[in-house]
Structure formats: structure tokens, C-alpha cells
Design a protein around this motif. Structure first.
Motif, PDB file in Angstrom:
ATOM      1  N   ASP A  94       0.826  -1.213   0.000  1.00  0.00           N
ATOM      2  CA  ASP A  94       0.000   0.000   0.000  1.00  0.00           C
ATOM      3  C   ASP A  94       0.859   1.261   0.000  1.00  0.00           C
ATOM      4  O   ASP A  94       0.530   2.238  -0.659  1.00  0.00           O
ATOM      5  CB  ASP A  94      -0.936   0.025   1.210  1.00  0.00           C
ATOM      6  CG  ASP A  94      -2.077  -0.960   1.078  1.00  0.00           C
ATOM      7  OD1 ASP A  94      -2.309  -1.465  -0.041  1.00  0.00           O
ATOM      8  OD2 ASP A  94      -2.747  -1.216   2.091  1.00  0.00           O
ATOM      9  N   TRP A  95       1.941   1.248   0.745  1.00  0.00           N
ATOM     10  CA  TRP A  95       2.838   2.410   0.779  1.00  0.00           C
ATOM     11  C   TRP A  95       3.467   2.634  -0.591  1.00  0.00           C
ATOM     12  O   TRP A  95       3.615   3.763  -1.046  1.00  0.00           O
ATOM     13  CB  TRP A  95       3.929   2.218   1.814  1.00  0.00           C
ATOM     14  CG  TRP A  95       3.482   2.310   3.229  1.00  0.00           C
ATOM     15  CD1 TRP A  95       2.208   2.236   3.717  1.00  0.00           C
ATOM     16  CD2 TRP A  95       4.317   2.475   4.365  1.00  0.00           C
ATOM     17  NE1 TRP A  95       2.205   2.325   5.072  1.00  0.00           N
ATOM     18  CE2 TRP A  95       3.492   2.480   5.497  1.00  0.00           C
ATOM     19  CE3 TRP A  95       5.689   2.607   4.530  1.00  0.00           C
ATOM     20  CZ2 TRP A  95       3.996   2.629   6.783  1.00  0.00           C
ATOM     21  CZ3 TRP A  95       6.194   2.748   5.805  1.00  0.00           C
ATOM     22  CH2 TRP A  95       5.360   2.760   6.918  1.00  0.00           C
ATOM     23  N   LEU A  96       3.861   1.538  -1.245  1.00  0.00           N
ATOM     24  CA  LEU A  96       4.462   1.654  -2.572  1.00  0.00           C
ATOM     25  C   LEU A  96       3.472   2.245  -3.567  1.00  0.00           C
ATOM     26  O   LEU A  96       3.805   3.137  -4.343  1.00  0.00           O
ATOM     27  CB  LEU A  96       4.932   0.285  -3.067  1.00  0.00           C
ATOM     28  CG  LEU A  96       6.038  -0.390  -2.259  1.00  0.00           C
ATOM     29  CD1 LEU A  96       6.279  -1.799  -2.769  1.00  0.00           C
ATOM     30  CD2 LEU A  96       7.311   0.434  -2.304  1.00  0.00           C
ATOM     31  N   ARG A  97       2.245   1.764  -3.523  1.00  0.00           N
ATOM     32  CA  ARG A  97       1.209   2.272  -4.436  1.00  0.00           C
ATOM     33  C   ARG A  97       0.923   3.739  -4.180  1.00  0.00           C
ATOM     34  O   ARG A  97       0.809   4.534  -5.102  1.00  0.00           O
ATOM     35  CB  ARG A  97      -0.075   1.473  -4.257  1.00  0.00           C
ATOM     36  CG  ARG A  97      -0.036   0.133  -4.904  1.00  0.00           C
ATOM     37  CD  ARG A  97      -1.452  -0.330  -5.035  1.00  0.00           C
ATOM     38  NE  ARG A  97      -1.573  -0.877  -6.358  1.00  0.00           N
ATOM     39  CZ  ARG A  97      -2.205  -1.992  -6.623  1.00  0.00           C
ATOM     40  NH1 ARG A  97      -2.805  -2.632  -5.670  1.00  0.00           N
ATOM     41  NH2 ARG A  97      -2.259  -2.443  -7.839  1.00  0.00           N
ATOM     42  N   ARG A  98       0.797   4.101  -2.919  1.00  0.00           N
ATOM     43  CA  ARG A  98       0.508   5.502  -2.582  1.00  0.00           C
ATOM     44  C   ARG A  98       1.672   6.407  -2.971  1.00  0.00           C
ATOM     45  O   ARG A  98       1.466   7.501  -3.488  1.00  0.00           O
ATOM     46  CB  ARG A  98       0.186   5.629  -1.098  1.00  0.00           C
ATOM     47  CG  ARG A  98      -1.168   5.050  -0.769  1.00  0.00           C
ATOM     48  CD  ARG A  98      -1.519   5.227   0.688  1.00  0.00           C
ATOM     49  NE  ARG A  98      -2.789   4.578   0.960  1.00  0.00           N
ATOM     50  CZ  ARG A  98      -3.035   3.805   1.985  1.00  0.00           C
ATOM     51  NH1 ARG A  98      -2.090   3.581   2.879  1.00  0.00           N
ATOM     52  NH2 ARG A  98      -4.213   3.267   2.156  1.00  0.00           N
ATOM     53  N   GLY A  99       2.879   5.954  -2.716  1.00  0.00           N
ATOM     54  CA  GLY A  99       4.054   6.736  -3.101  1.00  0.00           C
ATOM     55  C   GLY A  99       4.117   6.946  -4.603  1.00  0.00           C
ATOM     56  O   GLY A  99       4.413   8.046  -5.078  1.00  0.00           O
ATOM     57  N   PHE A 100       3.825   5.904  -5.351  1.00  0.00           N
ATOM     58  CA  PHE A 100       3.803   5.997  -6.804  1.00  0.00           C
ATOM     59  C   PHE A 100       2.710   6.961  -7.251  1.00  0.00           C
ATOM     60  O   PHE A 100       2.917   7.795  -8.136  1.00  0.00           O
ATOM     61  CB  PHE A 100       3.589   4.602  -7.399  1.00  0.00           C
ATOM     62  CG  PHE A 100       3.608   4.573  -8.894  1.00  0.00           C
ATOM     63  CD1 PHE A 100       4.742   4.940  -9.597  1.00  0.00           C
ATOM     64  CD2 PHE A 100       2.493   4.144  -9.603  1.00  0.00           C
ATOM     65  CE1 PHE A 100       4.771   4.903 -10.993  1.00  0.00           C
ATOM     66  CE2 PHE A 100       2.512   4.102 -10.987  1.00  0.00           C
ATOM     67  CZ  PHE A 100       3.648   4.487 -11.685  1.00  0.00           C
ATOM     68  N   GLY A 101       1.542   6.887  -6.609  1.00  0.00           N
ATOM     69  CA  GLY A 101       0.438   7.792  -6.942  1.00  0.00           C
ATOM     70  C   GLY A 101       0.782   9.247  -6.660  1.00  0.00           C
ATOM     71  O   GLY A 101       0.505  10.127  -7.479  1.00  0.00           O
ATOM     72  N   VAL A 102       1.410   9.503  -5.524  1.00  0.00           N
ATOM     73  CA  VAL A 102       1.823  10.869  -5.189  1.00  0.00           C
ATOM     74  C   VAL A 102       2.828  11.376  -6.217  1.00  0.00           C
ATOM     75  O   VAL A 102       2.752  12.525  -6.670  1.00  0.00           O
ATOM     76  CB  VAL A 102       2.404  10.931  -3.760  1.00  0.00           C
ATOM     77  CG1 VAL A 102       3.103  12.249  -3.491  1.00  0.00           C
ATOM     78  CG2 VAL A 102       1.300  10.700  -2.730  1.00  0.00           C
ATOM     79  N   MET A 103       3.767  10.532  -6.600  1.00  0.00           N
ATOM     80  CA  MET A 103       4.755  10.925  -7.596  1.00  0.00           C
ATOM     81  C   MET A 103       4.071  11.275  -8.920  1.00  0.00           C
ATOM     82  O   MET A 103       4.407  12.278  -9.557  1.00  0.00           O
ATOM     83  CB  MET A 103       5.771   9.802  -7.820  1.00  0.00           C
ATOM     84  CG  MET A 103       6.840  10.163  -8.826  1.00  0.00           C
ATOM     85  SD  MET A 103       7.826   8.763  -9.351  1.00  0.00           S
ATOM     86  CE  MET A 103       6.653   7.845 -10.340  1.00  0.00           C
ATOM     87  N   LEU A 104       3.097  10.473  -9.341  1.00  0.00           N
ATOM     88  CA  LEU A 104       2.389  10.751 -10.591  1.00  0.00           C
ATOM     89  C   LEU A 104       1.619  12.067 -10.523  1.00  0.00           C
ATOM     90  O   LEU A 104       1.610  12.842 -11.493  1.00  0.00           O
ATOM     91  CB  LEU A 104       1.429   9.612 -10.929  1.00  0.00           C
ATOM     92  CG  LEU A 104       2.057   8.316 -11.399  1.00  0.00           C
ATOM     93  CD1 LEU A 104       0.978   7.264 -11.605  1.00  0.00           C
ATOM     94  CD2 LEU A 104       2.832   8.531 -12.674  1.00  0.00           C
TER      95      LEU A 104
END
Length: 120
Positions: A94-104
Motif C-alpha cells: 500500500d505504501w508503494l502504491r501511494r508513493g507511486f500515486g503521489v509521484m504521478l
């Protein structure tokens, strides 16, 4: 198979422009296909290794690679890529997905804003 080929072609086009086609590939793999974030990251890295030499050859040929900027960026990238690859084993998905989403979101906002260039 056709959709994967088209997504790969689109990601290849974006990669050839030097923008980061892996982002498109990651979005497709995680959001459409349902591949786990860690697995998608591994696929994306292999994709990059196979596709970047072709684009890089053409950039070399057109003298668009500036070594003075490459080395510091590559050194910083190699170090942080190693740390991130090690960290993804221990971080919750979940942290990886959220981090990727924030970056996008950040990249999307920056892309919409006007660019300011330094004068030389």
C-alpha cells in the motif's frame, strides 16, 4: 497479447522521447492487469534494460547525450535505486502504491505548469 503489444509500443515511444515510458507500463500493469506493485516494478526494470539501448543509440547518434550531466545523475540514481529496491522488499505494498500515486500527481501538476528556464 495485442493490448500488451500496444501498451509496450506506447511506452516505447514515450521512453524514446526520454520522458519515462515505464510509468505508463507500471500503470497498465498495476491498474489494468492487476499485477502486484513489486512484480510490476521488476517487469518495468527488465523492459527498460531491453528497450533503452535502442533509444540511447539514436540519442548518441544525434549527440543529445551530455556526459557532464549524465554522471552525477547516474551516480545518484544508482545509489537510490539500490536503496529503493532493497526497501521495497520491506515496505507494505500500500505504501508503494501511494508513493507511486503521489509521484504521478506531482509530475502531472509540474507538467501542466509553465516551465521557466535559466538564462545562460
Amino acid at each position: 497479447m495485442i493490448i500488451e503489444l500496444l501498451v509496450g509500443a506506447a511506452a516505447g515511444f514515450i521512453s524514446g522521447c526520454g520522458v519515462g515510458g515505464g510509468t505508463l507500463l507500471l500503470l497498465y500493469l498495476t491498474a489494468v492487469v492487476g499485477v502486484a506493485q513489486r512484480t510490476a516494478a521488476g517487469i518495468n526494470l527488465l523492459y527498460f534494460i531491453l528497450c533503452s539501448p535502442v533509444a540511447l543509440f539514436l540519442h548518441f547518434r544525434h549527440h543529445t547525450v551530455k556526459w557532464r550531466q549524465v554522471w552525477p545523475a547516474a551516480l545518484g540514481g544508482a545509489v537510490t535505486a539500490a536503496l529503493a529496491a532493497w526497501g521495497t522488499v520491506y515496505l507494505p505494498t500500500d505504501w508503494l502504491r501511494r508513493g507511486f500515486g503521489v509521484m504521478l500527481i506531482y509530475i502531472g501538476i509540474r507538467s501542466l505548469l509553465p516551465t521557466f528556464r535559466h538564462r545562460k
